[in-house]
Design a protein around this motif. Structure first.
Motif, PDB file in Angstrom:
ATOM      1  N   LYS A   1      51.200   1.523  -7.001  1.00  0.00           N
ATOM      2  CA  LYS A   1      50.039   2.173  -6.442  1.00  0.00           C
ATOM      3  C   LYS A   1      49.892   3.622  -7.156  1.00  0.00           C
ATOM      4  CE  LYS A   1      47.987   3.261  -2.036  1.00  0.00           C
ATOM      5  NZ  LYS A   1      46.942   2.626  -2.340  1.00  0.00           N
ATOM      6  N   LYS A   2      51.047   4.306  -7.640  1.00  0.00           N
ATOM      7  CA  LYS A   2      51.129   5.525  -8.058  1.00  0.00           C
ATOM      8  C   LYS A   2      50.671   5.387  -9.594  1.00  0.00           C
ATOM      9  CE  LYS A   2      54.949   8.127  -6.502  1.00  0.00           C
ATOM     10  NZ  LYS A   2      56.353   8.706  -6.697  1.00  0.00           N
ATOM     11  N   LEU A   3      50.862   4.032 -10.131  1.00  0.00           N
ATOM     12  CA  LEU A   3      50.318   3.773 -11.648  1.00  0.00           C
ATOM     13  C   LEU A   3      48.624   3.517 -11.506  1.00  0.00           C
ATOM     14  CD1 LEU A   3      51.012   3.127 -14.629  1.00  0.00           C
ATOM     15  CD2 LEU A   3      51.208   0.713 -13.939  1.00  0.00           C
ATOM     16  N   GLU A   4      48.342   2.844 -10.685  1.00  0.00           N
ATOM     17  CA  GLU A   4      46.909   2.527 -10.341  1.00  0.00           C
ATOM     18  C   GLU A   4      46.002   3.755 -10.116  1.00  0.00           C
ATOM     19  OE1 GLU A   4      45.336  -1.758  -9.734  1.00  0.00           O
ATOM     20  OE2 GLU A   4      45.846  -0.967  -7.700  1.00  0.00           O
ATOM     21  N   GLY A   5      46.948   4.538  -9.320  1.00  0.00           N
ATOM     22  CA  GLY A   5      46.228   6.125  -9.171  1.00  0.00           C
ATOM     23  C   GLY A   5      46.140   7.041 -10.310  1.00  0.00           C
ATOM     24  N   GLY A   6      46.890   6.857 -11.326  1.00  0.00           N
ATOM     25  CA  GLY A   6      46.798   7.582 -12.567  1.00  0.00           C
ATOM     26  C   GLY A   6      48.038   8.604 -12.680  1.00  0.00           C
ATOM     27  N   ASP A   7      49.008   8.286 -12.018  1.00  0.00           N
ATOM     28  CA  ASP A   7      50.140   9.234 -11.838  1.00  0.00           C
ATOM     29  C   ASP A   7      50.778   9.344 -13.396  1.00  0.00           C
ATOM     30  OD1 ASP A   7      52.862  10.633 -10.330  1.00  0.00           O
ATOM     31  OD2 ASP A   7      53.388   9.143 -11.998  1.00  0.00           O
ATOM     32  N   LEU A   8      51.010  10.653 -13.584  1.00  0.00           N
ATOM     33  CA  LEU A   8      51.336  10.588 -15.512  1.00  0.00           C
ATOM     34  C   LEU A   8      52.686  10.069 -15.590  1.00  0.00           C
ATOM     35  CD1 LEU A   8      50.035  14.490 -15.681  1.00  0.00           C
ATOM     36  CD2 LEU A   8      49.001  12.526 -16.497  1.00  0.00           C
ATOM     37  N   GLU A   9      53.440  10.344 -14.650  1.00  0.00           N
ATOM     38  CA  GLU A   9      54.930   9.879 -15.040  1.00  0.00           C
ATOM     39  C   GLU A   9      55.104   8.387 -15.278  1.00  0.00           C
ATOM     40  OE1 GLU A   9      59.797   9.958 -13.710  1.00  0.00           O
ATOM     41  OE2 GLU A   9      58.109  10.471 -12.184  1.00  0.00           O
ATOM     42  N   ALA A  10      54.381   7.557 -14.221  1.00  0.00           N
ATOM     43  CA  ALA A  10      54.396   6.285 -14.102  1.00  0.00           C
ATOM     44  C   ALA A  10      53.534   5.758 -15.164  1.00  0.00           C
ATOM     45  CB  ALA A  10      53.507   5.882 -13.059  1.00  0.00           C
ATOM     46  N   GLU A  11      52.394   6.481 -15.556  1.00  0.00           N
ATOM     47  CA  GLU A  11      51.753   5.947 -16.967  1.00  0.00           C
ATOM     48  C   GLU A  11      52.472   6.267 -18.126  1.00  0.00           C
ATOM     49  OE1 GLU A  11      48.005   8.014 -17.338  1.00  0.00           O
ATOM     50  OE2 GLU A  11      46.763   6.519 -16.153  1.00  0.00           O
ATOM     51  N   SER A  12      53.068   7.217 -18.257  1.00  0.00           N
ATOM     52  CA  SER A  12      53.853   7.356 -19.355  1.00  0.00           C
ATOM     53  C   SER A  12      55.119   6.310 -19.518  1.00  0.00           C
ATOM     54  CB  SER A  12      54.524   8.777 -19.307  1.00  0.00           C
ATOM     55  OG  SER A  12      55.654   8.945 -20.525  1.00  0.00           O
ATOM     56  N   LEU A  13      55.712   6.044 -18.447  1.00  0.00           N
ATOM     57  CA  LEU A  13      56.599   5.053 -18.719  1.00  0.00           C
ATOM     58  C   LEU A  13      56.217   3.633 -18.976  1.00  0.00           C
ATOM     59  CD1 LEU A  13      58.955   6.037 -15.600  1.00  0.00           C
ATOM     60  CD2 LEU A  13      59.688   5.927 -18.277  1.00  0.00           C
ATOM     61  N   TRP A  14      54.878   3.372 -18.345  1.00  0.00           N
ATOM     62  CA  TRP A  14      54.350   2.017 -18.474  1.00  0.00           C
ATOM     63  C   TRP A  14      53.861   1.737 -19.973  1.00  0.00           C
ATOM     64  CZ3 TRP A  14      49.125   1.582 -19.836  1.00  0.00           C
ATOM     65  CH2 TRP A  14      48.493   0.497 -19.735  1.00  0.00           C
ATOM     66  N   LYS A  15      53.406   2.924 -20.402  1.00  0.00           N
ATOM     67  CA  LYS A  15      52.766   2.751 -22.074  1.00  0.00           C
ATOM     68  C   LYS A  15      53.904   2.811 -22.874  1.00  0.00           C
ATOM     69  CE  LYS A  15      49.643   5.303 -24.972  1.00  0.00           C
ATOM     70  NZ  LYS A  15      50.693   5.012 -26.319  1.00  0.00           N
TER      71      LYS A  15
END
Length: 563
Positions: A216-230
């Motif tokens: 849910k954080k990833l879908e919401g644009g959370d920076l830490e979640a996005e960085s790890l996912w990328k």
């Protein structure tokens, strides 16, 4: 001119008051025995109109039918049989194949129609396993066949790079991950984390809630979640590219599910405005009728699903590419999913949903059991391909130790063997994986077809030191005629393979042609006879190499000139 067209030309004037050209074509058969000619026409359908027995009709037609390419007509019971002029037809066909070269078999039927093909689609942060082989090689072959049939293919790799599983992976990394380990050995390390998460969550349900929270954080644009996912995605793509390079496969677009993140809200809004979205136990769904389960669009926590992303992808692709066909080369277990997607698009008013097709396929089996991920253990495609290359190299060092470019040829043969073994099987059937069997130089294998081509190439090279193929006057011996008949069928098989989305049509055709060529080679002395006779035999072999190489190319397989 195709053999069936010759027969239609000969018959049309005599039966056009009863049968159309298309009906005559559908009735044309190939006799089972060579002594009954090359073309057979059953006369049963004419009996009622002419009020005569089929036998009598066949006899009367044999007395009046004629054609410049047909030696004679004979009545054989209720069949009218035609014997073609072998020398004339072989002459014209050989000239046509050698002049057109690798364009032989190409068609303009598609007249530039755009065909979007969604295939391969591995999941990031997971190994590229044998489970992805079928989608990858079938999809690539369909793209090549589309192009050969005059279409414009658009090859899309729809990566599995979004969804709750990435929230789980982020949670696993936060609990037990080590940056240095991931950098050193990304895919195995991430897989271990994912497997550990599932094991631990059985004892601790709170972990699953945590995983959903991270997504849910990833879908919401959370920076830490996005960085790890990328980071996970970039490492995966590097590993995937190694496999695609080994297979010789490329894509026009690599657009994972995440590409459609900013397009899903519009889809949900449109479904709602059109009155298609309904609440169901806290989730939002599209009801598809009493006999079918609803299509789930949003979970209770507001996160999206495969269906939401596939709807967004379909709409984007149609707007972007204005496709005439959109093919999804995805396993048969996803049949219901695609039926729902196509139905929802139709309910939204998009009549182009009729241009979309799910192209399913069977499983890869090992000893009769599914090859799949089990407790973190997978059969890696890269390892299988490398193993095939190594075994091919060993085989060739034994048979031809002086071979130049041994490494390159071993790669072409090893990788080609794996691809051919998959594609020779009908798409919907399962494939039994057997590396030893698929690398054999005899039998229904890729190396057998490749070796047949290399053998012909060797003879042609040897002959070029003694003379040149100047004039082709044609051949009429029974062994060359079997080869000629198969060469004539190539354009028909190319069209049939694409119409059926069935690369196995080409693989099976290449096996038949190789068998006929080897029989010819075993019974006819190619380099003996006068200059004219030799030229004709060499010209036939040249035509064979053109078709074998092009047929292999349509399967995504290289054709080495020496083995």
């Amino acid at each position: 001119m195709r053999f069936d067209e010759i027969a239609v030309d000969a018959l049309e004037a005599h039966v056009k008051n009863v049968l159309t050209k298309e009906e005559i074509t559908r009735l044309i058969e190939t006799p089972k025995h060579a002594e009954h000619g090359d073309i057979a026409f059953p006369c049963f359908q004419l009996a009622k109109t002419y009020r005569k027995s089929p036998q009598q009709i066949a006899k009367e037609l044999s007395e009046v039918c004629e054609h410049p390419f047909i030696e004679k007509f004979e009545a054989n019971g209720p069949y009218l049989n035609a014997f073609l002029k072998r020398k004339l037809i072989s002459k014209q066909l050989i000239e046509k194949v050698t002049q057109l070269s690798d364009h032989y078999g190409s068609a303009i039927d598609g007249i530039g129609a755009r065909v979007v093909i969604d295939f391969s689609s591995p999941n990031i942060a997971k190994p590229f396993s044998m489970g992805h082989l079928r989608s990858t090689v079938i999809g690539n072959s369909l793209a090549l066949l589309a192009e050969k049939n005059g279409c414009e293919p658009v090859k899309i790799n729809h990566l599995g790079d979004w969804g709750t599983q990435f929230g789980k992976l982020i949670a696993a990394y936060k609990h037990w991950g080590n940056e240095a380990e991931v950098k050193e050995n990304p895919i195995p390390t991430l897989l271990k984390l994912y497997v550990k998460f599932h094991k631990e969550s059985e004892e601790n349900p709170q972990l699953s809630i945590e995983g959903r929270g991270w997504f849910k954080k990833l879908e919401g644009g959370d920076l830490e979640a996005e960085s790890l996912w990328k980071w996970f995605k970039d490492e995966s793509l590097k590993e995937f590219e190694k496999v695609y390079q080994m297979l010789g496969i490329s894509f026009d677009k690599v657009q994972g599910e995440s590409f459609y993140n900013d397009k899903m809200e519009e889809v949900v809004k449109e479904l709602s405005e059109k009155g298609l979205l309904h609440e169901s136990e806290g989730a939002r769904v599209v009801n598809l009728g009493e006999d079918q389960p609803p299509c789930l669009i949003e979970k209770t926590d507001g996160t999206t699903l495969y269906a939401t992303r596939d709807l967004a992808a379909a709409i984007y692709r149609y707007k972007t590419y204005d496709f005439q066909q959109c093919l999804y080369v995805v396993g048969g277990e996803q049949q219901l999913h695609f039926e729902q997607i196509f139905q929802v698009l139709g309910m939204m008013g998009y009549d182009w949903n009729k241009k979309m097709t799910h192209v399913p396929f069977g499983l890869i089996l090992k000893d009769g059991k599914k090859m799949s991920t089990r407790k973190g253990k997978v059969v890696l495609l890269e390892e299988v391909l490398q193993n095939a290359i190594d075994k091919a190299k060993d085989n060739m060092m034994e048979k031809n130790p002086e071979l130049k470019n041994l490494e390159d040829v071993a790669k072409q043969v090893g990788v080609g063997a794996v691809i051919f073994h998959d594609l020779k099987n009908e798409r919907l059937g399962s494939v039994e994986f057997d590396l030893e069997q698929m690398l054999k130089f005899e039998g229904d294998t890729g190396p057998y077809v490749q070796y047949t081509n290399a053998r012909c190439q060797t003879i042609l090279t040897k002959a070029e030191r003694k003379g040149h193929m100047d004039k082709v006057s044609g051949l009429e011996d029974p062994y060359s005629w079997e080869v000629v008949k198969l060469l004539e069928r190539f354009p028909t098989e190319v069209k049939r393979a694409f119409d059926l989305y069935e690369p196995s049509v080409i693989a099976k055709y290449l096996l038949k042609l190789s068998q006929a060529v080897n029989t010819y080679y075993g019974n006819v002395k190619i380099l003996q006879g006068d200059a004219g006779e030799k030229d004709n035999k060499l010209a036939l072999l040249k035509s064979v190499t053109i078709v074998l190489q092009e047929g292999l190319r349509l399967l995504g397989i290289k054709a080495p000139k020496k083995m």
